[in-house]
Design an enzyme around this catalytic site. Structure first.
Site, PDB file in Angstrom:
ATOM      1  N   GLY A  46      59.047  81.231  28.486  1.00 16.33           N
ATOM      2  CA  GLY A  46      58.832  82.416  29.316  1.00 16.33           C
ATOM      3  C   GLY A  46      57.476  82.343  29.979  1.00 16.33           C
ATOM      4  N   GLN A  51      49.814  85.844  33.444  1.00 16.52           N
ATOM      5  CA  GLN A  51      49.279  84.556  33.008  1.00 16.52           C
ATOM      6  C   GLN A  51      48.868  83.660  34.165  1.00 16.52           C
ATOM      7  OE1 GLN A  51      52.842  84.012  30.315  1.00 16.52           O
ATOM      8  NE2 GLN A  51      51.292  82.936  29.125  1.00 16.52           N
ATOM      9  N   CYS A  92      51.803  80.689  22.739  1.00 16.71           N
ATOM     10  CA  CYS A  92      51.638  81.238  24.081  1.00 16.71           C
ATOM     11  C   CYS A  92      51.001  80.167  24.959  1.00 16.71           C
ATOM     12  CB  CYS A  92      50.746  82.477  24.030  1.00 16.71           C
ATOM     13  SG  CYS A  92      50.503  83.258  25.638  1.00 16.71           S
ATOM     14  N   LEU A  93      51.495  80.045  26.178  1.00 17.22           N
ATOM     15  CA  LEU A  93      50.933  79.056  27.105  1.00 17.22           C
ATOM     16  C   LEU A  93      49.469  79.367  27.419  1.00 17.22           C
ATOM     17  CD1 LEU A  93      53.994  78.662  29.510  1.00 17.22           C
ATOM     18  CD2 LEU A  93      53.225  77.046  27.748  1.00 17.22           C
ATOM     19  N   HIS A 134      57.322  89.541  23.957  1.00 20.97           N
ATOM     20  CA  HIS A 134      56.074  88.790  24.162  1.00 20.97           C
ATOM     21  C   HIS A 134      55.650  88.871  25.636  1.00 20.97           C
ATOM     22  CE1 HIS A 134      53.532  85.003  23.468  1.00 20.97           C
ATOM     23  NE2 HIS A 134      53.641  85.032  24.791  1.00 20.97           N
ATOM     24  N   GLU A 135      56.618  88.675  26.549  1.00 21.38           N
ATOM     25  CA  GLU A 135      56.300  88.704  27.990  1.00 21.38           C
ATOM     26  C   GLU A 135      55.943  90.114  28.457  1.00 21.38           C
ATOM     27  OE1 GLU A 135      55.750  85.920  28.947  1.00 21.38           O
ATOM     28  OE2 GLU A 135      57.055  84.711  27.686  1.00 21.38           O
ATOM     29  N   HIS A 138      52.418  90.849  27.801  1.00 22.37           N
ATOM     30  CA  HIS A 138      51.490  90.280  28.801  1.00 22.37           C
ATOM     31  C   HIS A 138      51.296  91.259  29.956  1.00 22.37           C
ATOM     32  CE1 HIS A 138      50.483  86.273  27.426  1.00 22.37           C
ATOM     33  NE2 HIS A 138      51.751  85.906  27.293  1.00 22.37           N
TER      34      HIS A 138
HETATM   35  O1  GNR Z   1      56.795  79.095  25.330  1.00 26.47           O
HETATM   36  C1  GNR Z   1      56.634  80.064  24.599  1.00 26.47           C
HETATM   37  N1  GNR Z   1      57.157  80.044  23.345  1.00 26.47           N
HETATM   38  C2  GNR Z   1      57.216  81.159  22.521  1.00 26.47           C
HETATM   39  C3  GNR Z   1      57.552  80.946  21.191  1.00 26.47           C
HETATM   40  C4  GNR Z   1      57.634  82.006  20.319  1.00 26.47           C
HETATM   41  C5  GNR Z   1      57.387  83.280  20.771  1.00 26.47           C
HETATM   42  C6  GNR Z   1      57.033  83.513  22.097  1.00 26.47           C
HETATM   43  C7  GNR Z   1      56.954  82.449  22.973  1.00 26.47           C
HETATM   44  S1  GNR Z   1      56.570  82.734  24.631  1.00 26.47           S
HETATM   45  C8  GNR Z   1      55.822  81.214  25.064  1.00 26.47           C
HETATM   46  C9  GNR Z   1      55.533  81.162  26.562  1.00 26.47           C
HETATM   47  C10 GNR Z   1      54.500  82.202  26.899  1.00 26.47           C
HETATM   48  O2  GNR Z   1      53.351  82.140  26.588  1.00 26.47           O
HETATM   49  N2  GNR Z   1      54.928  83.255  27.535  1.00 26.47           N
HETATM   50  O3  GNR Z   1      54.091  84.248  27.827  1.00 26.47           O
HETATM   51 NI    NI Z   2      52.518  84.171  26.346  1.00 23.68          NI
END
Ligand code: GNR
Ligand code: NI
Length: 169
Positions: A46, A51, A92-93, A134-135, A138
């Protein structure tokens, strides 16, 4: 298409609250294409516009094995959260090479526009549900490390700042 630069924690811009998209313009369409390409290139499941330093309520997600069915969520709203929580390791990236447990609702119902401006509802479970939450965090200026203890968060912050200093040398 183009790859976008991903902000790294603890960049203060990650704490910006994103604004609703009012119109899906050509530049938003291009941004979405580039976000999808950037997500795939980074092997993420995601990516939120926050980001890539665009503070509009746009998310792209693809939790499929084939990585060929991106989902676009514009102005997403949580309609319902399952009362049951599960703790799973997240990454998270924007916080590379860091994984830790976060509690999330096991299922969510979300309403959002797609890239054509059509409003749809979706019911997310398992990894998809975790990713949606999670997104959406953000977009509220929240990073998963904000759920960890101050001790863990500070260790991560120090590690990231050190890494960034080394990269900028
Ligand atoms: O790539 C991603 N893997 C992930 C793994 C477990 C819980 C959430 C994520 S999201 C993350 C990509 C990202 O940072 N999205 O904002
Ligand atoms: Ni993230």
């Amino acid at each position: 298409m183009a790859l976008l630069n991903i902000l790294c924690y603890p960049d203060p811009r990650l704490y910006t609250v994103a604004k609703p998209v009012v119109e899906i313009t050509e530049s938003i369409t291009v941004l979405i294409e580039n976000m999808i390409e950037t997500m795939y290139e980074s092997n993420g499941i995601g990516l939120a516009a926050t980001q890539v330093d665009v503070h509009q309520r746009i998310i792209v997600i693809d939790v499929s094995e084939e990585r060929s069915s991106p989902i676009v969520l514009i102005n997403p709203e949580i309609l319902w959260l399952h009362s049951e929580r599960v703790k799973g390791d997240e990454g998270c990236l924007s916080v590379p090479n860091t994984y830790d447990g976060v509690e999330r609702a096991i299922e969510v119902r979300v309403s959002a526009m797609d890239q054509k401006g059509k409003t749809r509802e979706l019911h997310a479970k398992e990894l998809f549900a975790v990713c949606v939450q999670h997104e959406m965090d953000h977009l509220e200026g929240k990073v998963f490390v904000d759920y960890l203890s101050p001790l863990k968060r500070n260790r991560i912050k120090t590690k990231m700042l050190k890494l960034q200093r080394e990269q900028n040398r």
